[in-house]
Design an enzyme around this catalytic site. Sequence first.
Site, mmCIF file in Angstrom:
data_model
loop_
_atom_site.group_PDB
_atom_site.id
_atom_site.type_symbol
_atom_site.label_atom_id
_atom_site.label_comp_id
_atom_site.label_asym_id
_atom_site.label_seq_id
_atom_site.Cartn_x
_atom_site.Cartn_y
_atom_site.Cartn_z
ATOM 1 N N LYS A 104 0.712 -1.177 0.062
ATOM 2 C CA LYS A 104 -0.035 0.138 0.118
ATOM 3 C C LYS A 104 0.943 1.190 0.093
ATOM 4 O O LYS A 104 0.457 1.986 -0.680
ATOM 5 C CB LYS A 104 -0.941 0.013 1.187
ATOM 6 C CG LYS A 104 -2.050 -1.124 1.291
ATOM 7 C CD LYS A 104 -2.863 -0.953 2.533
ATOM 8 C CE LYS A 104 -2.288 -0.977 3.782
ATOM 9 N NZ LYS A 104 -1.839 -2.392 4.284
ATOM 10 N N ARG A 150 12.201 -7.558 5.487
ATOM 11 C CA ARG A 150 12.218 -6.098 5.014
ATOM 12 C C ARG A 150 13.426 -5.342 5.936
ATOM 13 O O ARG A 150 13.350 -5.894 7.169
ATOM 14 C CB ARG A 150 10.811 -5.425 5.401
ATOM 15 C CG ARG A 150 10.790 -4.124 4.965
ATOM 16 C CD ARG A 150 9.430 -3.665 4.579
ATOM 17 N NE ARG A 150 8.737 -3.677 5.857
ATOM 18 C CZ ARG A 150 7.440 -2.954 5.805
ATOM 19 N NH1 ARG A 150 6.856 -2.599 4.734
ATOM 20 N NH2 ARG A 150 6.814 -3.024 7.054
ATOM 21 N N ARG A 169 -0.097 -8.906 13.469
ATOM 22 C CA ARG A 169 -0.751 -7.831 12.478
ATOM 23 C C ARG A 169 -1.639 -8.550 11.563
ATOM 24 O O ARG A 169 -2.675 -8.299 11.114
ATOM 25 C CB ARG A 169 0.452 -7.094 11.829
ATOM 26 C CG ARG A 169 1.341 -6.331 12.640
ATOM 27 C CD ARG A 169 2.620 -5.959 12.047
ATOM 28 N NE ARG A 169 2.700 -5.065 11.091
ATOM 29 C CZ ARG A 169 3.523 -4.929 10.181
ATOM 30 N NH1 ARG A 169 4.643 -5.560 10.333
ATOM 31 N NH2 ARG A 169 3.311 -3.955 9.147
ATOM 32 N N ARG A 209 -9.057 1.186 9.507
ATOM 33 C CA ARG A 209 -8.620 -0.383 9.559
ATOM 34 C C ARG A 209 -9.639 -0.830 10.417
ATOM 35 O O ARG A 209 -9.505 -2.150 10.699
ATOM 36 C CB ARG A 209 -7.395 -0.405 10.350
ATOM 37 C CG ARG A 209 -6.071 -0.640 9.660
ATOM 38 C CD ARG A 209 -4.869 -0.594 10.676
ATOM 39 N NE ARG A 209 -3.534 -1.260 10.275
ATOM 40 C CZ ARG A 209 -2.576 -0.806 9.841
ATOM 41 N NH1 ARG A 209 -2.860 0.302 9.398
ATOM 42 N NH2 ARG A 209 -1.735 -1.344 9.600
ATOM 43 N N ARG A 232 12.324 -3.161 11.373
ATOM 44 C CA ARG A 232 11.102 -2.605 12.277
ATOM 45 C C ARG A 232 10.778 -3.575 13.338
ATOM 46 O O ARG A 232 10.792 -4.714 12.862
ATOM 47 C CB ARG A 232 9.965 -2.291 11.272
ATOM 48 C CG ARG A 232 9.903 -0.919 10.776
ATOM 49 C CD ARG A 232 8.497 -0.731 9.740
ATOM 50 N NE ARG A 232 7.367 -1.137 10.365
ATOM 51 C CZ ARG A 232 6.215 -0.749 9.526
ATOM 52 N NH1 ARG A 232 6.155 -0.196 8.274
ATOM 53 N NH2 ARG A 232 4.911 -1.172 10.022
HETATM 54 P P1 AMP Z 1 1.178 0.263 9.006
HETATM 55 O O1 AMP Z 1 2.553 0.951 8.565
HETATM 56 O O2 AMP Z 1 0.227 0.813 8.320
HETATM 57 O O3 AMP Z 1 1.483 -1.129 8.697
HETATM 58 O O4 AMP Z 1 1.206 0.492 10.648
HETATM 59 C C1 AMP Z 1 1.954 0.334 11.566
HETATM 60 C C2 AMP Z 1 1.123 0.148 13.042
HETATM 61 O O5 AMP Z 1 0.581 1.377 13.447
HETATM 62 C C3 AMP Z 1 -0.072 -1.060 13.100
HETATM 63 O O6 AMP Z 1 0.541 -2.291 13.340
HETATM 64 C C4 AMP Z 1 -0.821 -0.240 14.178
HETATM 65 O O7 AMP Z 1 -0.250 -0.547 15.511
HETATM 66 C C5 AMP Z 1 -0.557 1.054 13.895
HETATM 67 N N1 AMP Z 1 -1.703 1.906 13.004
HETATM 68 C C6 AMP Z 1 -1.376 2.374 11.753
HETATM 69 N N2 AMP Z 1 -2.767 2.692 11.348
HETATM 70 C C7 AMP Z 1 -3.620 2.313 12.082
HETATM 71 C C8 AMP Z 1 -4.971 2.570 11.979
HETATM 72 N N3 AMP Z 1 -5.797 3.069 11.033
HETATM 73 N N4 AMP Z 1 -5.587 1.792 13.152
HETATM 74 C C9 AMP Z 1 -5.014 1.482 14.290
HETATM 75 N N5 AMP Z 1 -3.725 1.647 14.323
HETATM 76 C C10 AMP Z 1 -3.157 1.732 13.232
#
Ligand code: AMP
Length: 219
Positions: free
Chosen positions: A16, A130, A176, A91, A165
Site C-alpha cells: 500500500k 524487510r 498484524r 482499519r 522494524r
Molecule cells: P502500518 O505502517 O500501516 O502497517 O502501521 C503500523 C502500525 O501502526 C500498525 O500495526 C498499528 O499498530 C498502527 N496503526 C497504523 N494505522 C492504524 C490504524 N488506522 N488503526 C489502528 N492502528 C494503526
Amino acid sequence: MAPVVIILLGPPGAGKGTQAKNLVDKYGIAHISTGDALRAARAAGTELGKQVAAIMDSGGLVSDELVLGIVRERLKQPDTAKGFILDGFPRTIAQAEGLDAILRQLDRKVTRIVDIQVADAVVRGRLTGRRSCGKCGAPYHLEFSPPKVDGVCDKCGSTAALVQRADDMAEKVDARLVAYHQVTELLAGYYKQGGLLAAIDGIGNMDDVFARVVKAIEG
Ligand code: AMP
C-alpha cells in the site's frame, strides 16, 4: 481530474505504501499514512508517540479515537484540497464511520477503494525480510533487493547495520495478520454496497501491480 479520495485496503505488506507513493507521483495528490504519522510521532518522542509505542510493537491496533484525531488534523492541511490517498486507514468499521463523518463535514466523498490482495505466506516473506539503512532509511529486502555490496548502503554509502522494524519480526507479523483478518477485512463488507470497491491482485512486480491500481482508479 476532480479531487479524489482514494482508500488503499489490504493486509500489511500488500504494498500500500509503495503504491501510494506511485499515485502521489502520478496524480500530485496527498498521501496520508496513519502508520507513518504514528512512527513520526514516536521518532519525535511526543506524548502520543510514547502512548502508542507498545501497541505498535506488539502488532496490535491503536485506538480508533487516536487515529481519527490524526486524520482529522491532517485533512486540515491545504495539500489535501487536490485529493488524497488514505494508506493504512481506515482499519476498523468505527474508523470507516468516523471517516465518513469527517468527509461529510468537508463536503468530500470517497471516490475509489482499492483492495490490494496478497496471501498471508507472501506477506510473511515480504515483511520478515524487510530492512532499512540504519543511517538514511533506504529500503531493502534481504532476499529480493539486498544492497549491491554486502553491508554498504547503495544510497548513502553507510556501513551502518541494516535495521528491522520491531513489528516486522515473525511473531509480530503474525499478530498484524490476525488484526487484519479479524478486524480490517470486515471493511470490504462495509464498502461493498457503495460500488466503489475494486479488488486487485497484489502479487507480481511493482509496476504490474501499479498498472492494476491505476486501472482500478481510472476504470
Ligand atoms: P502500518 O505502517 O500501516 O502497517 O502501521 C503500523 C502500525 O501502526 C500498525 O500495526 C498499528 O499498530 C498502527 N496503526 C497504523 N494505522 C492504524 C490504524 N488506522 N488503526 C489502528 N492502528 C494503526
